[in-house]
Every structure is written in C-alpha cells, then in structure tokens.
Scaffold this motif. Sequence first.
Motif, PDB file in Angstrom:
ATOM      1  N   PHE A 288       0.791  -1.230   0.000  1.00 15.66           N
ATOM      2  CA  PHE A 288       0.000   0.000   0.000  1.00 15.66           C
ATOM      3  C   PHE A 288       0.822   1.279   0.000  1.00 15.66           C
ATOM      4  O   PHE A 288       0.237   2.361  -0.072  1.00 15.66           O
ATOM      5  CB  PHE A 288      -0.944   0.009   1.217  1.00 15.66           C
TER       6      PHE A 288
ATOM      7  N   GLN B  42       0.414   2.470  -3.579  1.00 16.34           N
ATOM      8  CA  GLN B  42      -0.991   2.800  -3.830  1.00 16.34           C
ATOM      9  C   GLN B  42      -1.389   4.085  -3.134  1.00 16.34           C
ATOM     10  O   GLN B  42      -2.167   4.881  -3.680  1.00 16.34           O
ATOM     11  CB  GLN B  42      -1.883   1.649  -3.361  1.00 16.34           C
TER      12      GLN B  42
ATOM     13  N   THR C  71      -2.711   7.300  -5.112  1.00 11.02           N
ATOM     14  CA  THR C  71      -4.065   7.788  -4.829  1.00 11.02           C
ATOM     15  C   THR C  71      -4.055   9.267  -4.473  1.00 11.02           C
ATOM     16  O   THR C  71      -4.906  10.033  -4.936  1.00 11.02           O
ATOM     17  CB  THR C  71      -4.683   6.984  -3.679  1.00 11.02           C
TER      18      THR C  71
ATOM     19  N   MET D 119      -9.203   4.921   0.793  1.00 10.81           N
ATOM     20  CA  MET D 119      -8.963   5.076  -0.634  1.00 10.81           C
ATOM     21  C   MET D 119     -10.228   5.353  -1.448  1.00 10.81           C
ATOM     22  O   MET D 119     -10.245   6.294  -2.262  1.00 10.81           O
ATOM     23  CB  MET D 119      -8.223   3.844  -1.164  1.00 10.81           C
TER      24      MET D 119
ATOM     25  N   TYR E 205      -8.683   2.934 -12.278  1.00  3.86           N
ATOM     26  CA  TYR E 205      -7.805   2.684 -11.128  1.00  3.86           C
ATOM     27  C   TYR E 205      -8.582   2.050  -9.977  1.00  3.86           C
ATOM     28  O   TYR E 205      -8.097   1.117  -9.326  1.00  3.86           O
ATOM     29  CB  TYR E 205      -7.162   3.989 -10.681  1.00  3.86           C
TER      30      TYR E 205
ATOM     31  N   VAL F  35      -7.974  -1.597  -8.154  1.00  2.00           N
ATOM     32  CA  VAL F  35      -7.819  -1.764  -6.706  1.00  2.00           C
ATOM     33  C   VAL F  35      -8.807  -2.794  -6.164  1.00  2.00           C
ATOM     34  O   VAL F  35      -8.456  -3.653  -5.338  1.00  2.00           O
ATOM     35  CB  VAL F  35      -8.000  -0.411  -5.995  1.00  2.00           C
TER      36      VAL F  35
ATOM     37  N   SER G 273      -7.953  -6.386  -4.508  1.00  2.00           N
ATOM     38  CA  SER G 273      -8.421  -6.687  -3.152  1.00  2.00           C
ATOM     39  C   SER G 273      -9.182  -8.009  -3.119  1.00  2.00           C
ATOM     40  O   SER G 273      -9.018  -8.803  -2.182  1.00  2.00           O
ATOM     41  CB  SER G 273      -9.315  -5.548  -2.649  1.00  2.00           C
TER      42      SER G 273
ATOM     43  N   TYR H 118     -15.933  -5.991  -0.412  1.00  2.00           N
ATOM     44  CA  TYR H 118     -15.275  -6.196  -1.691  1.00  2.00           C
ATOM     45  C   TYR H 118     -15.913  -7.268  -2.566  1.00  2.00           C
ATOM     46  O   TYR H 118     -15.577  -7.363  -3.739  1.00  2.00           O
ATOM     47  CB  TYR H 118     -13.804  -6.548  -1.472  1.00  2.00           C
TER      48      TYR H 118
END
Length: 346
Positions: free
Chosen positions: A156, A159, A163, A180, A194, A198, A202, A258
Amino acid sequence: MERGNATWQSDFILLGLFPGYRHSGILISIILLIYFIAVIGNATLVLLIWVDSRLHTPMYFFLSQLSLIDLSYISSTVPKMATNFFSENRTISRVGCGTQMFFCLMLADAECILLTLMAYDCCVSVCSPLRYPTIMSPTVCLQMAVGSWLGGVMNFFTQTIYTMQFSTCEKREINHFCEMPAILMLSCEDTSVYLMVVIVMSIIFIIVLLSFITASYIHIFLTVLRMNSPEGRNKALATCSSHLTVVSIYLGPGIVVYMTPGSSHTPELDQGLSMFYTITPMLNPLIYSLRNKEVVVALRKVMDSSWVVQSNEVFEVLKIWLFMPLNIVLDTAQATSALLTVFYNI
C-alpha cells in the motif's frame, strides 16, 4: 497548483461516523470506551506474553503481533476522530490524510497476512506435533512476522502515493476517516479504471488468503477426525478455535465490502462496517483470554501481589502499560488535540 476547480493543496474535512446522528456525544463516548478497552486489553496481552515464559511459543508470539497491529490500527483513527469532535475542527491536511490512509490500509493488510500465517501455525501444531518445534523455530516465526508487516507496507505504500496525487474538486468531505475509495470519489479526474484495479486486486488478495486458511482448517479437521482420543480432539480444536473466531469476525466485513455489488452499499452500511473494525481490536484479546487457560493463569500470576513484590521491575512496566492509556483517554480535549496536531498536521 490549481487546474480549474481542481486542487492538490486543500485540506479535507472529516465528518466522523454517522454525521447526521443527533446524539453524537453519546456515540463518541462509546467509541472512546471501546478504544480504552482495546488499548488496555491488547497492551495487557502483549505484556503477559512478554513476562511469562510459558507463553513464549509461536502461537502467542503471533498473538502479540496481532495485538500490536490492533493497537496501531485503532490508534490511527480514533484519536484523530476524538480530537476533531472536542476541538470542533474537523479538518485534516492532505499529508495527514495520506498518512492515515497508508497506516489503515497497511495495518489491515498486515493483519490479514498474519491471520493466514497463524492458520498455518495451527495446522502444523495439530497435524505435525512432533516436527512443530523444528518447523516453527524462533527464526522462522520472526521471519513470518516481519513478512506480514513488510507485506502491508509494500502493498500500500505505492498505492497511497498514487491515490493522493489525484486532484480533488471543491467538495472535500469524508465520512469517518481517510480511505482510498472516499478519496477517489472526491477526485475531478476519471479514477474508475484505477478503482476497478484496486477492487480486483483486493478480491484476489482476500480469495488467496481465504484459500490458504480454508486449506489449513480442512487439514486440521481431517486430522482431528482420525484421532482416537476425545481429549486429543478437544485439545486440538481448542488450540485453533480462538483463531477461527477472530478470522470470521475480521474477514467477514471485508467480504461484504469487496465481494458484494457496490450498488448495494449505503453510506450507513459502510460506516457501520467501519465501526465494526473499531470494535474488532477490543474483541481479540477477550476472545483469546477467555478461550486460553494459559493466558488466564499468566494474568493471575501478574496480579498476584507476592509475585509483583518480588518483581519490582515488572510492576513498574505494568503501571506504565496499564495506566498510561487511561490517563490519555481521561485527559482534556485540549491536551489531546495538542499532542495529535503534531502528528496529523505535518
């Protein structure tokens, strides 16, 4: 550094949990109580594992790492939220927001990896008890623990930087804490590709971890079924029942976030799940202390006055670990704000 209505320099506004709730004072009091219990519980568990030689085993070593991650995770969000509430200044700088987002994501990722490694530890202890000391040597345990922390950092760090480089529009309000998806929703640029990447990453991450955990427990249960002794079965199941409970509690909300359609999510549901992750660090030490006799025995040993008198150094450490969080929680809002401003307004 502005482009139209887009900017890279403006601060964000943290609305907090359930901003429309009228009795926000009651809500923040409950959150602070949960934070206090989580700090006391996890700090006590780490201390018990440190001072009691009977708890110097791979399982309790990983449990101490889990407590450290929980302490760090809950401390990355709750103090800032409490400071904003009492000071009525709900802003957070862009750097502070990126820092908070990085620690939240990194620690959540590290905990997922650590829970997977703990499942492997349970599997080895039940299925290969004779080889367990060799397989789970202190060096291997240390490498696994360091790997879980580094895995979160490596996953991360990039990332977070990527971000935070997106420009944001005039609307700068974020519910609860910097995460995020909330940051990407405020961007004036097209972040759909993007965000999809992500989410896919995940999902793959959770599926891979769940696969390893499921495979470990299938192996455990098959081994337990082949045991002839009822005592052996009960001991084997007791060894891993606490871990299985924690995995279910921790990964459950992640699966909802998710692996369900985004259209089915409401702001109330997302904030409720965020609240759930605030409660989880409080539950972990309770689950392990109630289900493990070794922890209860170690706690009684620490609380025994005769043992404490003989160990003045340990007693001093106990006072620092157990009462420092209490003093912090009960301190005035002005003092808390002054301490946290240094960290969040770099």
